[in-house]
Write an enzyme that holds these catalytic residues in place. Structure first.
Site, short mmCIF file in Angstrom:
data_model
loop_
_atom_site.label_atom_id
_atom_site.label_comp_id
_atom_site.label_asym_id
_atom_site.label_seq_id
_atom_site.Cartn_x
_atom_site.Cartn_y
_atom_site.Cartn_z
N ASP A 66 0.82 -1.20 0.00
CA ASP A 66 0.00 0.00 0.00
C ASP A 66 0.86 1.26 0.00
O ASP A 66 2.09 1.19 0.16
CB ASP A 66 -0.96 0.00 1.20
CG ASP A 66 -0.31 -0.52 2.49
OD1 ASP A 66 0.93 -0.57 2.55
OD2 ASP A 66 -1.04 -0.87 3.41
N ASP A 135 -7.84 -2.63 14.12
CA ASP A 135 -9.23 -2.80 13.67
C ASP A 135 -9.38 -3.97 12.69
O ASP A 135 -10.40 -4.12 12.04
CB ASP A 135 -9.76 -1.50 13.03
CG ASP A 135 -8.99 -1.09 11.77
OD1 ASP A 135 -8.06 -1.83 11.36
OD2 ASP A 135 -9.33 -0.04 11.20
N HIS A 137 -7.55 -4.56 9.93
CA HIS A 137 -7.20 -4.37 8.52
C HIS A 137 -5.92 -5.12 8.17
O HIS A 137 -5.05 -5.30 9.03
CB HIS A 137 -7.09 -2.87 8.15
CG HIS A 137 -5.93 -2.14 8.73
ND1 HIS A 137 -6.05 -0.97 9.45
CD2 HIS A 137 -4.59 -2.37 8.69
CE1 HIS A 137 -4.86 -0.54 9.81
NE2 HIS A 137 -3.95 -1.38 9.37
N GLU A 142 -9.71 -1.49 5.20
CA GLU A 142 -10.35 -1.16 6.46
C GLU A 142 -11.67 -1.94 6.60
O GLU A 142 -12.17 -2.50 5.61
CB GLU A 142 -10.63 0.35 6.50
CG GLU A 142 -9.37 1.22 6.44
CD GLU A 142 -8.59 1.25 7.76
OE1 GLU A 142 -8.65 0.28 8.53
OE2 GLU A 142 -7.90 2.26 8.00
C1 F6R Z 1 1.36 -1.52 6.06
C2 F6R Z 1 0.13 -2.25 6.20
C3 F6R Z 1 -0.68 -2.23 7.45
C4 F6R Z 1 0.13 -2.60 8.69
C5 F6R Z 1 -0.78 -2.54 9.92
C6 F6R Z 1 -0.02 -2.88 11.18
O1 F6R Z 1 1.92 -1.74 4.78
O2 F6R Z 1 -0.24 -2.86 5.27
O3 F6R Z 1 -1.74 -3.14 7.31
O4 F6R Z 1 0.66 -3.87 8.53
O5 F6R Z 1 -1.34 -1.27 10.03
O6 F6R Z 1 0.93 -1.90 11.42
P1 F6R Z 1 2.10 -2.12 12.49
O7 F6R Z 1 2.91 -3.24 11.99
O8 F6R Z 1 2.86 -0.82 12.47
O9 F6R Z 1 1.42 -2.41 13.77
#
Ligand code: F6R
Length: 260
Positions: A66, A135, A137, A142
Site C-alpha cells: 500500500d 481494527d 485491517h 479497512e
Molecule cells: C502496512 C500495512 C498495514 C500494517 C498494519 C499494522 O503496509 O499494510 O496493514 O501492517 O497497520 O501496522 P504495524 O505493523 O505498524 O502495527
C-alpha cells in the site's frame, strides 16, 4: 491456517528463515512487502543474512502492499521511502526491483489497474508478509472492505490514522486521509501469506482473524479462506485466542520436515 505462538525475536527468525529458503530455491522469487513496525525484525534479519551470509536478492523482486496518497516524493513516511530504507537499500535492490502503488499518480484509478497488472506480469507473489491493524485491517483494507477487492483508493479510518500518527510526530493532521492499497482479493492471490503480530493491542484483531466469523467487519478474517496462511504471534497477541493451547501443542509436535 497455521498459528505459531513464540517470542517476537523467534517469530522474525522463522519468517526470515522461510524467505531465505525460498530465495535459495527460487532466486527470482516475488516477495510481498508490508510496511509498519511488525515486519521490521524480519527485514533486519534478511539484511544481516544478505551482508554476512551472502543471501542474494539480485534476481528477486518486491511488491508493496500500500501507499499513502499525496505524500511528497521525498517524504520520509511515504511507504516507498520506508521500504527503501528498511529493506530495499539493505539487500542491494535496485529501484526497479521494488514496486508499489503510485500514490502521486494523476490518475489514481489507472495507477491501481497498472499495479495489479505489474503483479500479474511478475508471475504473482510467492510470499506475502503482512501486519494487522488493531481494527483488523490487512494492507489498508479497512472494515467494510469488499472481501474480493483489488488495488484501489481507500479512506483510512480514524483508528488507523490515530495508530499511525506516531510516525508523523504524533500529529493526526499530518496523517494522510487516503491511500492506495492492494485489495483483499489481490492479497489472497499470493501463494503464501505470512502475518506477524505482537503486543496486547493486537489481541482482539488476532482473535477475530483466527477464530472469528469471516466478515468484512474484520477484513483479515478472509485469510481463513487461504490455502496457505501462517500467523506468527507473541504471547500478548495470542492472549485472547480460545484455542491457544491447541496451537501451542500443534507447533510443539510439528514434524521437523514441515516448513512454514
Ligand atoms: C502496512 C500495512 C498495514 C500494517 C498494519 C499494522 O503496509 O499494510 O496493514 O501492517 O497497520 O501496522 P504495524 O505493523 O505498524 O502495527
Amino acid at each position: 491456517m497455521e498459528v505459531v505462538i513464540a517470542p517476537a525475536e523467534e517469530l522474525a527468525l522463522l519468517a526470515a528463515d522461510h524467505i531465505d529458503k525460498l530465495l535459495r530455491r527460487k532466486p527470482d522469487a516475488v516477495l510481498g512487502l508490508a510496511t509498519g513496525s511488525s515486519p521490521l525484525k524480519v527485514y533486519d534479519e534478511l539484511a544481516r543474512r544478505h551482508t554476512e551470509e551472502g543471501l542474494s536478492f539480485a534476481q528477486a523482486r518486491g511488491f508493496m502492499l500500500d501507499e499513502y496518497v499525496g505524500l511528497p516524493a521525498d517524504h520520509p513516511e511515504r511507504y516507498r521511502n520506508v521500504i527503501e530504507k528498511e529493506i530495499a537499500s539493505r539487500v542491494g535492490w535496485a529501484p526497479e526491483q521494488v514496486q508499489g502503488p503510485d500514490g502521486l499518480a494523476e490518475d489514481l484509478e489507472e495507477a491501481c489497474v497498472r499495479y495489479e497488472q505489474a503483479i500479474v506480469d511478475a508471475g504473482g507473489v510467492d510470499v506475502q508478509i503482512l501486519g494487522i491493524g488493531t481494527d483488523g485491517h490487512i494492507a489498508f483494507n479497512e472494515p467494510g472492505s469488499s472481501l474480493a477487492s483489488r488495488t484501489r483508493i481507500k479512506t483510512l479510518t480514524a483508528q488507523t490514522r490515530e495508530d499511525n500518527a506516531r510516525f508523523f510526530d504524533g500529529d493526526l493532521d499530518k496523517v494522510p486521509v487516503h491511500c492506495l492499497t492492494q485489495g483483499l482479493g489481490t492479497i489472497m492471490s499470493a501463494r503464501h501469506l505470512v502475518l506477524l503480530a505482537t503486543g496486547k493491542q493486537k489481541a482482539e484483531a488476532v482473535h477475530q482473524l483466527v477464530e472469528g466469523p469471516v466478515s468484512a467487519m474484520w477484513p483479515a478474517t478472509i485469510m481463513q479462506m487461504h490455502q496457505h496462511a501462517t500467523v506468527l504471534i507473541d504471547d500478548a497477541a495470542a492472549s485472547r485466542l480460545q484455542l491457544a493451547d491447541y496451537y501451542r501443542q500443534t507447533y510443539a509436535t510439528k514434524p521437523a520436515w514441515q516448513g512454514l
